[in-house]
Design a protein around this motif. Sequence first.
Motif, PDB file in Angstrom:
ATOM      1  N   ASP A  36       2.460  -2.727  -1.230  1.00 32.76           N
ATOM      2  CA  ASP A  36       3.834  -3.163  -1.652  1.00 32.76           C
ATOM      3  C   ASP A  36       5.053  -2.270  -1.150  1.00 32.76           C
ATOM      4  OD1 ASP A  36       2.173  -3.879  -3.664  1.00 32.76           O
ATOM      5  OD2 ASP A  36       3.127  -3.000  -5.445  1.00 32.76           O
ATOM      6  N   ASP A  48       3.051   1.682  -5.472  1.00 38.14           N
ATOM      7  CA  ASP A  48       1.886   2.094  -6.175  1.00 38.14           C
ATOM      8  C   ASP A  48       1.421   3.571  -6.158  1.00 38.14           C
ATOM      9  OD1 ASP A  48       1.909  -0.567  -7.025  1.00 38.14           O
ATOM     10  OD2 ASP A  48       0.263  -1.137  -5.770  1.00 38.14           O
ATOM     11  N   SER A  90      15.915  -0.726  -7.817  1.00 38.22           N
ATOM     12  CA  SER A  90      16.594   0.305  -8.504  1.00 38.22           C
ATOM     13  C   SER A  90      15.804   1.635  -8.120  1.00 38.22           C
ATOM     14  CB  SER A  90      16.537   0.041 -10.144  1.00 38.22           C
ATOM     15  OG  SER A  90      17.081  -1.052 -10.407  1.00 38.22           O
ATOM     16  N   GLN A 152       8.450  -6.790  -2.357  1.00 31.75           N
ATOM     17  CA  GLN A 152       9.317  -6.671  -3.306  1.00 31.75           C
ATOM     18  C   GLN A 152      10.533  -7.564  -3.427  1.00 31.75           C
ATOM     19  OE1 GLN A 152       8.803  -4.094  -5.316  1.00 31.75           O
ATOM     20  NE2 GLN A 152       6.963  -3.195  -4.311  1.00 31.75           N
TER      21      GLN A 152
END
Length: 309
Positions: A36, A48, A90, A152
């Motif tokens: 990720d 993660d 964010s 993402q």
Amino acid sequence: MKVCLLAGGVGGARMAQGLAQVLAPRHLTVLVNVGDDEDFHGLRVCPDIDTVLYTLSGQINREQGWGVAGDTQKALSVLKRLEAADSWMSLGDTDLGLHLYRTQQLLAGSSLSTVTDRIRRSFGIGAAVLPITDEPLATRIVTQDGQTLRFQQWFVRERARLKVARIDFAGRAALSEAAERAIKQADLLLFAPSNPWLSIAPMLAVQGVAALIEQSHADKIAISPLIGGKAIKGPLNPLMQDLHCRAGNAGIADFYAGLADILVIDPIDQADCAHIEALGLDPWPLPTRIGEVQQSAQLAQSLLERLER
Ligand code: GDP
Ligand code: FO1
Ligand code: CA
């Protein structure tokens, strides 16, 4: 007993938290997915790893499952006003401090394992937390409408709504030395109730990991991320459909067959035992709801007791 937990974000962190309650720190190593990980605004973000670190140090925003509780978004509001690329991600102000530190340390030549260990220590976490690899290994989502997206982009920007045709792992990453040691020394290899295709598969794609697990004489236990056939959080159910997996724990057992010996399922899914046994896995019905630390510690304790019998 030395436990090596293979973990993604939320499900991995919750299981790690319970294990940390019942094991001495030197007996627990958490190996974390890096598929990720991406750069945002020039900063390395490792969701993660950070979810595991923030959870184990009690800083996690428990509602979201990621980020720091009570964080603000002043920096992000500036980035948004400037229409900076990728400001749909964010990043909180406190969280950004961590990304600044990690990026600076990586640029100065430290490995991701070393940086993660420095952060772990400063957060007061006793157990080892290690990326599965120090090299980039990026999860790519190929959508059914023909796009190839960074993880993402698919997960956050597109809210995991685009149907998935295939998941690729870009890069030929090698297992880190510390991760290799942890797998070799483990008496128990535990697959957290993480998303098998998004969190566990990228770790298995790291060179040498699948073979080391196969050769290991440790007990190998996987915990199902499904309860009553449904994921607690995240896109696992639609993803299993998109990838034409069998529904429920049969599909989870298909993933872990040949990798684990035991599949822990929630007692409400007892009816799945026959599917699991048919694949040569031993089904262990135990309460798997681990949103509260006491629940996770109870599951950890039950697993260890049952192994020692
Ligand atoms: P991510 O990287 O943040 O998406 O997190 P993981 O891949 O580690 O874990 C996601 C999975 O955790 C989801 O499929 C959830 O169903 C599972 N999960 C979250 N909380 C629980 C829980 O309390 N019990 C079980 N069994 N699974 C959980
Ligand atoms: N997940 C979201 O759904 N939206 C976000 O804006 C978001 C920001 C974010 C920032 C830092 C971080 O460590 C994680 C963040 N996540 C966000 C979670 C992230 O997308 C994880 O990769 C997912 O939880 C899947 O593992
Ligand atoms: Ca993840």
